[in-house]
Design a protein around this motif. Structure first.
Motif, short mmCIF file in Angstrom:
data_model
loop_
_atom_site.label_atom_id
_atom_site.label_comp_id
_atom_site.label_asym_id
_atom_site.label_seq_id
_atom_site.Cartn_x
_atom_site.Cartn_y
_atom_site.Cartn_z
N THR A 1 0.81 -1.22 0.00
CA THR A 1 0.00 0.00 0.00
C THR A 1 0.85 1.27 0.00
N ARG A 2 2.16 1.13 0.14
CA ARG A 2 3.02 2.31 0.17
C ARG A 2 3.53 2.69 -1.21
N LYS A 3 3.18 1.90 -2.21
CA LYS A 3 3.55 2.24 -3.58
C LYS A 3 2.41 1.83 -4.51
N PHE A 4 2.38 2.43 -5.67
CA PHE A 4 1.36 2.11 -6.66
C PHE A 4 2.08 1.95 -7.99
N ILE B 1 4.58 2.05 -14.86
CA ILE B 1 4.23 3.38 -14.40
C ILE B 1 4.15 3.33 -12.88
N LYS B 2 4.91 4.20 -12.21
CA LYS B 2 4.90 4.24 -10.76
C LYS B 2 4.31 5.57 -10.32
N ALA B 3 3.46 5.53 -9.31
CA ALA B 3 2.81 6.75 -8.83
C ALA B 3 2.68 6.71 -7.32
N ASP B 4 2.53 7.86 -6.73
CA ASP B 4 2.23 7.97 -5.31
C ASP B 4 0.83 7.41 -5.11
N PRO B 5 0.63 6.46 -4.19
CA PRO B 5 -0.70 5.88 -3.98
C PRO B 5 -1.78 6.91 -3.69
N ALA B 6 -1.42 8.05 -3.14
CA ALA B 6 -2.42 9.09 -2.85
C ALA B 6 -3.03 9.64 -4.13
N TYR B 7 -2.35 9.47 -5.26
CA TYR B 7 -2.84 10.00 -6.53
C TYR B 7 -3.21 8.90 -7.53
N ALA B 8 -3.36 7.68 -7.05
CA ALA B 8 -3.69 6.56 -7.93
C ALA B 8 -5.02 6.76 -8.64
N ASP B 9 -5.90 7.55 -8.07
CA ASP B 9 -7.20 7.78 -8.70
C ASP B 9 -7.08 8.61 -9.98
N LEU B 10 -5.92 9.18 -10.25
CA LEU B 10 -5.71 9.94 -11.49
C LEU B 10 -5.43 9.02 -12.68
N ILE B 11 -5.20 7.73 -12.42
CA ILE B 11 -4.94 6.77 -13.49
C ILE B 11 -6.20 5.94 -13.71
N GLU B 12 -6.69 5.94 -14.93
CA GLU B 12 -7.92 5.23 -15.27
C GLU B 12 -7.68 4.30 -16.45
N LEU C 1 -4.59 3.05 -20.74
CA LEU C 1 -4.42 3.74 -19.47
C LEU C 1 -4.48 5.22 -19.76
N VAL C 2 -5.23 5.94 -18.95
CA VAL C 2 -5.36 7.38 -19.11
C VAL C 2 -4.94 8.02 -17.80
N ILE C 3 -4.04 8.99 -17.88
CA ILE C 3 -3.55 9.69 -16.70
C ILE C 3 -4.05 11.14 -16.78
N ALA C 4 -4.84 11.53 -15.81
CA ALA C 4 -5.36 12.90 -15.79
C ALA C 4 -4.21 13.87 -15.54
N VAL C 5 -4.15 14.92 -16.35
CA VAL C 5 -3.09 15.92 -16.23
C VAL C 5 -3.74 17.27 -15.98
N ASP C 6 -3.54 17.81 -14.80
CA ASP C 6 -4.13 19.10 -14.46
C ASP C 6 -3.10 20.21 -14.41
N ASP C 7 -1.84 19.85 -14.40
CA ASP C 7 -0.79 20.85 -14.20
C ASP C 7 0.31 20.59 -15.22
N GLN C 8 1.53 20.75 -14.82
CA GLN C 8 2.66 20.57 -15.72
C GLN C 8 2.98 19.09 -15.91
N VAL C 9 3.63 18.79 -17.04
CA VAL C 9 4.05 17.43 -17.35
C VAL C 9 5.51 17.48 -17.76
N GLU C 10 6.29 16.58 -17.19
CA GLU C 10 7.70 16.45 -17.57
C GLU C 10 7.94 15.02 -18.04
N VAL C 11 8.73 14.88 -19.09
CA VAL C 11 9.17 13.58 -19.57
C VAL C 11 10.69 13.59 -19.54
#
Length: 107
Positions: free
Chosen positions: A40-43, A52-63, A73-83
């Motif tokens: 539960t400490r990683k997603f 794709i690794k994400a903070d579990p607190a923001y897992a709901d942004l991946i659909e 897989l769709v990742i909601a982007v509300d702010d900046q994006v870096e690659v």
């Protein structure tokens, strides 16, 4: 628990004595919480080619969505994006039928 193992692809020969062994080891009234059997400490979302690794607190942004008949897989982007440390610009669709596009400077 047995059904979970079956659905995960465990071969039938490995499950032949599961019921008896499980009851002897854990007991018939044992309950498993998802937090006890999953990290539960990683997603992490993994496919054969991508991780794709994400903070579990923001897992709901991946659909998951069906796009053009394919599961995606769709990742909601509300702010900046870096690659790889490079800022990319996202553009909003012009119509409802178009998808948002990230312009990634690969060169």
């Amino acid at each position: 628990m047995k059904r979970l193992l079956e659905n995960s692809g465990v071969p039938e020969e490995n499950l032949t004595n599961f019921d008896q062994t499980f009851n002897q080891t854990a007991g018939e009234r044992t309950t498993f919480l998802a937090t006890n059997i999953a990290e539960t400490r990683k997603f992490s979302v993994e496919t054969p080619n991508i991780i794709i690794k994400a903070d579990p607190a923001y897992a709901d942004l991946i659909e998951t969505r069906i796009i053009d008949g394919r599961p995606c897989l769709v990742i909601a982007v509300d702010d900046q994006v870096e690659v790889n440390g490079v800022m990319v610009r996202t553009t909003l669709p012009q119509t409802d039928s178009e998808a948002a596009v990230a312009e990634i400077p690969w060169n």
